[in-house]
Structure formats: C-alpha cells, structure tokens
Design an enzyme around this catalytic site. Structure first.
Site, PDB file in Angstrom:
ATOM      1  N   ILE A 158      88.597  82.946  80.071  1.00 36.45           N
ATOM      2  CA  ILE A 158      89.146  84.117  80.765  1.00 36.45           C
ATOM      3  C   ILE A 158      88.320  84.434  82.006  1.00 36.45           C
ATOM      4  CG2 ILE A 158      89.266  86.648  80.548  1.00 36.45           C
ATOM      5  CD1 ILE A 158      90.388  86.166  77.689  1.00 36.45           C
ATOM      6  N   HIS A 215      82.948  78.621  73.133  1.00 41.85           N
ATOM      7  CA  HIS A 215      84.300  78.202  72.750  1.00 41.85           C
ATOM      8  C   HIS A 215      84.811  78.934  71.511  1.00 41.85           C
ATOM      9  CE1 HIS A 215      84.387  74.944  75.644  1.00 41.85           C
ATOM     10  NE2 HIS A 215      85.549  74.524  75.187  1.00 41.85           N
ATOM     11  N   ALA A 243      90.045  81.387  75.015  1.00 45.19           N
ATOM     12  CA  ALA A 243      89.826  82.724  75.560  1.00 45.19           C
ATOM     13  C   ALA A 243      88.505  82.776  76.331  1.00 45.19           C
ATOM     14  CB  ALA A 243      89.828  83.762  74.446  1.00 45.19           C
ATOM     15  N   ASP A 244      87.574  81.896  75.956  1.00 46.20           N
ATOM     16  CA  ASP A 244      86.288  81.861  76.661  1.00 46.20           C
ATOM     17  C   ASP A 244      86.464  81.549  78.143  1.00 46.20           C
ATOM     18  OD1 ASP A 244      84.318  81.403  74.016  1.00 46.20           O
ATOM     19  OD2 ASP A 244      86.327  80.563  73.862  1.00 46.20           O
ATOM     20  N   SER A 273      92.349  74.601  86.323  1.00 46.53           N
ATOM     21  CA  SER A 273      92.238  75.627  87.361  1.00 46.53           C
ATOM     22  C   SER A 273      92.741  76.933  86.773  1.00 46.53           C
ATOM     23  CB  SER A 273      93.112  75.255  88.572  1.00 46.53           C
ATOM     24  OG  SER A 273      92.754  74.022  89.127  1.00 46.53           O
ATOM     25  N   GLU A 302      96.928  73.669  80.900  1.00 45.62           N
ATOM     26  CA  GLU A 302      96.267  72.374  80.750  1.00 45.62           C
ATOM     27  C   GLU A 302      96.811  71.659  79.497  1.00 45.62           C
ATOM     28  OE1 GLU A 302      92.295  73.903  80.637  1.00 45.62           O
ATOM     29  OE2 GLU A 302      92.578  74.828  82.591  1.00 45.62           O
TER      30      GLU A 302
END
Lengths: 819, 76
Positions: free
Chosen positions: A557, A597, A554-555, A529, A499
């Site tokens: 994942i 976050h 990483a949140d 996505s 993104e």
C-alpha cells in the site's frame, strides 16, 4: 493459456547496439506569415486574448495575496496561489491544438492550464453544446447567477461562467465549480475537458493514463493530456505512468480496436525550477527533459523539446503528437520550456535565482513576444493590444466584484449543516445487478477452472457435520471469483488489472480461469507499479469506467500511498460529488512471510476519509461483499486474508448460494450467540474467536461472536445491542494494537455503551512490533488461547485459566518504551 | 524406486487433487517430462518426472485428493 511471446535466448543474448531516435530540440521554424495564413488573424488575436486573461487573472490573485486588494476591491484570500505568470504560452499553445473533447489533467500550478482549456473549449465549441453544458451544471443555477451578475450571451456568457465558476472555486464559495471543495490547486470542470488539477506533483500522470485507457476502450476519439512540471520528472509514479501507457502488450496482445499505445500526452511545462531546486544542472540527471523519453520505449515517446514562450511552437508540437496518439502510437512526451517570472508562491523570495537571470528572460515573456509578432506582421497595433488588455481587465474586475459579494457567491455554510462536507465523501450509490448479455469472449464453460466451481459443494459442512475439503466445497477464494465473474460477464465497463492477474490468475488464484474467457482489454497483467495500478484505476473510473485492481500484498500500500490516500479517497468530495469513483481495490493480507509481507494495515486505510473498507472472513460474506463492492459507485478497498482463501463455508446454514447476491457494506454480523461476553472480530480473528468460544463454553462462559465484516462504514447498533446483553466487550484483530481500528471500535462502544458495560473493553491485537517469521506467528497474531485468557482474565477472573500464550507484558511499560 | 511426491505448492496449500495422469502405468518416462496434472484450490500444475524409468505404480488415481508430501506414484 500459455504466454504467446517466446523469450528466445538466441535473440536475447545476441550482441547488438541500441539506437535511440533523435530527439528534436526547438526545431520549430515556421515563419509567422505561414502561421497567419493557415490560422487566420482572428484565432491569433484570440490566442493573445486568452494569454491576457490568464495573466490578468493571476495578477489579480497575486494582488489579493500581497495587498489584500485588487484595484478598489478589498478581499482577504487565505488560500494558496501557485501562479504561472510567464508560462501562459505553454498553456494557451497546448489548448490551441486540443479539441473540446480532449481532456487535460492539471498540474498543481494549473490556473493557466484550466483557463486556457476552458477558453479554447468555449471559442471552438458548438454554441448549443455550451448552452447545454451551462444548463446541465447545478441545474442551471450557476449560469443564471452569472447571467444576472455579469450578463453576456452565447460565448461571452460562457466565458463569464468559466471565470466566475473558477474564481468562486478558488475563493471556496458554494457556487464555485466544485462547490468550494476544490480550491485553487484542485479546481476543474469536466464538461470543458478540464479534469482535476492536482496539488500533488506529478499525480495527474497516472490518472490521465487511466482516463486514456477508458477512452480507448469506450471508443472515444479524444486524447488525454497529463500536465506536470519539470520537477515531476523526479517522481517515481510519473515514470510508472509513462511506462504503463507504453506497455508493449497494447501492440503485441490487445486486439483491434483496442490495440495501440494509450492516447496520453505527458506535457511537462519546464520552467527550470522545481519550486526552489534547479532541475537541469542541480536536482536532475537529464540535461534536457525530453531525453527521458528514450528511457521509456523504442520510439522515445516521440519526445521533443519545444519553446513554451511561443504558443504557436507549442500548438504545432501538440497537434503533431495528438495525431500520433489518435493513430494508436502513444504515449507522447513534450518538454515545454518557459520561465516562471513570478515566484513559486507568494512567499517566494527568489533566493534560488538571480535578478540577472530573471532579467535575461524578460524579452521571452510569451505575451510580450507574441504581441510583438502580431504588431510586426500588422495583424494588430500597440493600441489594439492595449484596448484588448483594457477589456480583459474590466472583465476580470467585474468577475471579482461578483465573486467577493456573498449574496452572489455565498460562502460554504458549514454552520447551517455541520456534516455538509462529510456528506460529500460518499454517494452511497450502487448500480443495478448487472444482467445484460454476456460480455465474455466465450461461455464460462470454456474455462476448466470456472467449470469446476459449478461442481463444488456449496456448503462447507458435510452431512456428517465435518468440514469438507476446500478442493470439494466453495472456498472464500471461490466466493470472490463468483462475484467477480458475474460482474465481468455482465458489465462491459468493468476492467481488471494488477500484477500476475491474467495467466497466473492472480498470485492467490482469485482470477483463476478468467483469462480463458476474458480478452486482454478486460483483464491484463500490470507492471510492478503499484502507484500506476491505483492511479490508472482512478482515471479509468473518472472517465466513465469501472475499475477492479489488485495490490498483491497489503504491505505494498505504501507504494501507492498518494494514489490511495490523496487521490482515490478524495476526488469524490473535492468535486462536491461531481465525480464518482467506482474503484474496487483488492489487497491481500499475507501470512508466514514475515515483516514486509504479513501486515494487517486496515487501520491505515480506515483512517483516511473517503474509502469504504471491507474485510470478509467467510465465503458467504466474501461473495456478497465483493458483489456489493463491485456494485458500489464509491471506492471500496477489499482486504483478503491469505490464511482464509481456502476456508469453506461452515457458518451460513445453507452454504454459499450459487446465485448472485449482495451483503450490505457496513453491517456487522453475529456468527455465534452468547450471553456473557461480546467478542467483536475483524477479519481472520473470527476463527480463533470461534475456537475460543468453544473453550469458554466448557468453562461456563457463553461468548457472542460478532464479525465486523466491514470497517468503513460501520453500523454500531448490533454491537451495542450485543454489549447491552453481555456487559463485556473484547475486540480482536490482527493489526498492531496501537492506532488500530479495533481501538477505534472499543473507544466508540465505551462512549456509547458505557451504561451497559460492567468493565472496560479490552482490545486484543498484534503487539507493536514486526510480524515475525512463520514459526513465531502464533506468538504474534491472537490465538484462541489468547482470547480465552483475555476473557477470563479481564471479565471472569473467577474462571481464570492457566496461561498458554506469551502475552505476559505490561502494556503501559511497553508504551513508555515505544513498543 | 523414485516416489512422485506432492510438492509444497503455496503457503496455505495443504492438499491437491490429481486432475489427470498424463502417463499410464508401464509407460516409459524421461526425467523432467510432465507426467501428472494436479490441481490445488489456487492453481493447476503439471508435475515432472523426478527420474527416468518406468511408471511402475499409480498410487493416487484421477479425481482423488492427496496431501502435500504424499506419494502419487512410483518410478522404477
């Protein structure tokens, strides 16, 4: 470079009506005589034979599951058997229209898909190619075994090779196609164009899309088929994949010859039931599965509903879609209706459907129906079909006899090598330093942002010893950029997406300037996505590319959970090393953004076998570890702390080298020497630990600071050696303490360094609650004073200091309360 | 007099370099018109004039670093 497509309000806000292309439902009406004239009798009989092979093969598995026998052969098969009896027309019809160099990616009910593709590749492939394929697999050993046990030459040998390799895989034998590591739902054999089948519903959609991307970029001719069931239309990642394959930028921004929608066919074998839930009528909103194509793009994905009980109707549709895909008009969607006459699995009591319904579909059995067509047209006779059925049965019986014989198909001998399976997790291979001619669109100097890196100081400490502004010295962010630029410039197989990766330069600027020198097909913006971003990276790598993808936080994942945990981590081992997945998954650990976050989720990734995990904390390590990650043939997850992006190099004496170098993955590094306590840090905890070491030194305690740098793999030797000198270990990380990798490190050092320890190691992490907002972060992530208090409190009580932090809780009481 | 301030440009960003003044002292500027290009470690950014008037004084010249909240110039 600014956005090239203007969002014009006059156009956007003008009233209009959207129209959708009409979606054909069962439009196939070609007379059989025409098919016969076009195809010839022999290929039609061959298609029937392929359906009979699949049917006999699955009935054999069904028999083993139900009775422990197949004819006179007794065998206990403990694995799964998701059979597709009744669906053979769909699988064989698709394979009829595919070339040997087209790829299929299977569903979890994939025996028929695999066999149909393999049998078609053998029937239509060049005999010399077949010989080369058999000679190339496992040094020709499987071919030799099959030749001895079953005989045959040319295509007949290749069919025995296919059936033996597949059944041996299902029975988890060492000479199965995937070394016994795949089994029933995961067996595959890429040389025949049969890429992994997938036990996760819908998971092939994104992987096939990524492989299609690679085929487009590599200039390969073949298409990719994503097999899935109707139930998969309830899975978000399937929609993500269909959208990804349809992205407008392929037409609007990508330049020839890389332009056009991706050559992937989403092939839904629609048997009306997702295990026991009825799709149309109960669990889905669509009345016809093909309708969903209209929701994806303006061409409605060229969607059609076709009759999966007639292989010729399926072949006709697949051939037409294949032609569209090769023209760059992909993706396409087919809703292939047919009926699973067997249960979902052998424990299916058919509670969700009536006997009457099953009886209604009996006349539509694809084998009965196609046999009828052939007999009615005089292509063959009932007796001819019975003879064919008998030959097929004999062949299957011979294959079964061979595979159940442990002398011919030996079981995987884990006892002989207890780490046999472990050794398949990683190849530990890496590419040479990329050094060919530049693949960039222009010189690096064309980019102001990249030019600026060359003017920055390499060392973060000025001559006066003070820290240099991150505007003036190479930062951790810049270190990552430099390694990425080198690989991007010299390795055309490497493609990056995520993104905001292009004009924005990535949300945190790591790709800043790259859009100036990289065309869209090397660096592009992905939709939001996460599942598709990771799945396509896997497919792209599986098909020969090298993938660099980013999850902004990483949140997120969790949004790509299956893709990371079940796909990226597992396919190398599930293929017994046949597949390599050179994927670098970058993800940032947030800061000041609160509970969703700012989480350190390293433990989650490190827990899953099959992923290498790095977490650099200094610019020197970031550049060197990113270079190693991009060179790795194994998948690597790179955690990057947002708090550290602006760190300059203050620890490595000579700063960050301008030239390319690698830091080995797996080796912790001593950042400060000391004799009294070992402080092992993960990620950004390095810096409060260094600050704490200064304070501790003033108290007369010399701390040795060891930066883990990598979580998986991890060489404990430097840590154990340090603990042997200091006798004390404190592990510091920003992850919640419960289940963290810090706990794993502490436990391992306790076990293997027990004799050297003067006290139990201490783990200092974040507490087991949400990351609070920015103003409260210092109460959550370990600070220098928390480290000083942990060291003095646990190891040097005689030097105990006044408490400055808030960590005055009883860990056992919190655990009792679940926090 | 309206100051041209270095805005908060990101979570961990504390300073920015003046990359290029797009207007000179004495120039007339309209509110919303780009007047200076600043660069952080993460991005390059054009700042718009916060008010219409004359660019009276450039306080931070090209190539120098200012902290978030610092005044880069004054418009009057």
């Amino acid at each position: 470079m600014p956005r090239q497509i203007v969002v014009d309000p006059d156009q956007a806000l003008a009233p209009t009506r959207l129209t959708m292309p009409a979606i054909a439902v069962h439009a196939y009406d070609r007379p059989f005589a025409e098919e016969r004239a076009a195809r010839g009798d022999a290929p039609l009989m061959e298609a029937l034979r392929h359906m009979l092979v699949i049917r006999a093969f699955e009935e054999m598995l069904s028999s083993f599951k139900a009775t422990g026998r197949h004819g006179e052969i007794a065998y206990t098969y403990k694995g799964p058997a998701h059979l597709s009896i009744g669906q053979e027309g769909a699988a064989v019809g698709a394979a009829l229209a595919l070339a040997p160099n087209d790829f299929i990616f299977g569903s979890h009910r994939s025996h028929g898909e695999f066999l149909a593709k393999g049998l078609a590749a053998i029937a239509n492939g060049d005999e010399a190619d077949l010989d080369a394929i058999m000679a190339g697999h496992d040094g020709g050993r499987l071919r030799d075994t099959v030749a001895r046990a079953l005989g045959g030459e040319g295509r007949a040998l290749a069919e025995n090779f296919l059936l033996f390799g597949f059944l041996a895989e299902i029975f988890m034998r060492s000479n199965g196609f995937n070394g016994g590591m795949g089994g029933s739902m995961h067996a595959f054999f890429p040389p025949f164009g049969a890429y992994p089948n997938n036990a996760i519903v819908g998971a092939s959609a994104g992987i096939a899309t990524g492989a299609a991307l690679r085929r487009r970029l590599a200039g390969e001719d073949g298409i990719c088929v994503a097999h899935a069931g109707d139930g998969a239309t309830g899975c978000g990642p399937v929609f993500e994949a269909m959208n990804f394959a349809s992205m407008a930028q392929f037409d609007t921004l990508w330049q020839p010859p890389y332009d056009g929608g991706l050559p992937v066919l989403f092939f839904f074998t629609n048997n009306f039931y997702a295990m026991g839930g009825q799709t149309a009528g109960e669990t889905m909103g669509w009345d016809r599965l093909s309708r969903i194509g209209a929701g994806v793009n303006a061409s409605a994905m060229h969607a059609e509903t076709v009759d999966g009980t007639n292989p010729l109707a399926v072949a006709d549709a697949v051939a037409r879609k294949r032609a569209l895909l090769r023209e760059g008009k992909g993706p396409a969607l087919l809703d292939v209706e047919c009926y699973r006459s067997c249960g979902h699995s052998t424990t299916d009591a058919n509670a969700y459907r009536s006997r009457e319904e099953i009886a209604l579909w009996e006349p539509h059995d694809p084998i009965a129906r196609f046999s009828g067509m052939l007999v009615d047209a005089g292509v063959t006779s009932e007796a001819g079909i019975e003879a064919m059925r008998g030959e097929v049965a004999e062949r299957i019986a011979a294959v079964v006899r061979a595979v159940v014989d442990p002398k011919i198909a030996p079981p995987v001998d884990v006892a002989a090598n207890p780490v046999l399976i472990g050794q398949m997790m990683f190849s530990h291979g890496q590419i040479d330093v990329p050094s060919g001619p530049s693949t960039l669109a222009g010189p690096v100097e064309d980019s102001a942002a990249l030019r600026k890196l060359g003017r920055k100081a390499r060392n973060g400490r000025g001559e006066d010893g003070a820290s240099v502004s991150p505007m003036r010295a190479i930062t951790l962010r810049d270190g990552l950029t430099e390694a990425i630029v080198h690989h991007m410039a010299h390795d055309g197989r490497l493609v990056a997406w995520g993104e905001e990766c292009r004009e924005w330069g990535g949300a945190f600027g790591v790709y800043r300037g790259l859009a100036d020198v990289l065309p869209h097909h090397r660096l592009f913006n992905a939709p939001i996505s996460e599942a598709a971003i990771v799945a396509t990276a896997i497919g792209h790598a599986m098909a020969g590319g090298r993938s660099l993808v980013e999850l902004m936080y990483a949140d997120f994942i969790g949004r790509a959970g299956d893709e990371i945990f079940n796909q990226l981590a597992k396919w190398q081992a599930m293929s017994a090393g046949m597949l390599q997945l050179p994927v670098v998954l970058r993800t940032s650990v947030g800061s000041k953004y609160g509970a969703q976050h700012s989480q350190d989720l390293t433990a989650l990734i490190a827990h899953i076998p099959g992923l290498k995990v790095v977490y650099p904390a200094t610019p020197f390590d970031a550049k060197g570890l990113m270079a190693s990650a991009l060179s790795s043939n194994d998948p690597v997850v790179v955690f990057e702390s947002q708090r550290l992006y602006d760190k300059v190099e203050t620890l490595a004496g000579d700063g960050v080298p301008a030239d390319y170098y690698r830091v080995p993955i797996g080796l912790p590094d001593i950042k400060r020497h000391g004799r009294d306590v070992t402080v092992l840090t993960i990620g950004p905890s390095l810096y409060p630990a260094l600050d704490a070491a200064e304070e501790l030194a003033a108290l007369g305690i010399e701390a040795e600071i060891v930066d883990a740098r990598t979580l998986v793999p991890f060489d404990h030797a430097p840590v154990l050696a340090s603990v042997a000198r200091t006798g004390h270990l404190l592990v510091v990380s920003e992850a919640c303490e419960r289940g963290s990798f810090a706990q794993t490190l502490a436990a391992t050092v306790t076990r293997h360094g027990f004799a050297d320890l003067k006290a139990a190691p201490v783990v200092l992490g974040a507490p087991n609650w949400i990351v609070p907002g920015a103003d409260m972060e210092t109460t959550y992530f370990p600070q220098a004073h928390d480290i000083v208090e942990a060291v003095t409190g646990a190891f040097h009580p005689e030097r105990k200091v006044n408490r400055r932090g808030v960590r005055s809780w009883d860990a056992l009481d919190l655990a009792r309360r679940g926090i | 007099m309206t100051p041209v301030l270095v805005p908060q440009l990101g979570n961990e960003i504390t300073e920015a370099e003046v990359a290029e003044w797009l207007k000179a002292e004495g120039d007339t500027v309209d509110q919303g018109e780009p007047i200076v290009s600043i660069s952080t470690t993460k991005m390059t950014f054009e700042l718009d004039a916060p008010a219409s008037g004359t660019l009276q004084k450039i306080i931070v010249p090209e190539g120098e670093i200012a902290e978030v909240g610092d005044t880069l110039a004054e418009i009057g």
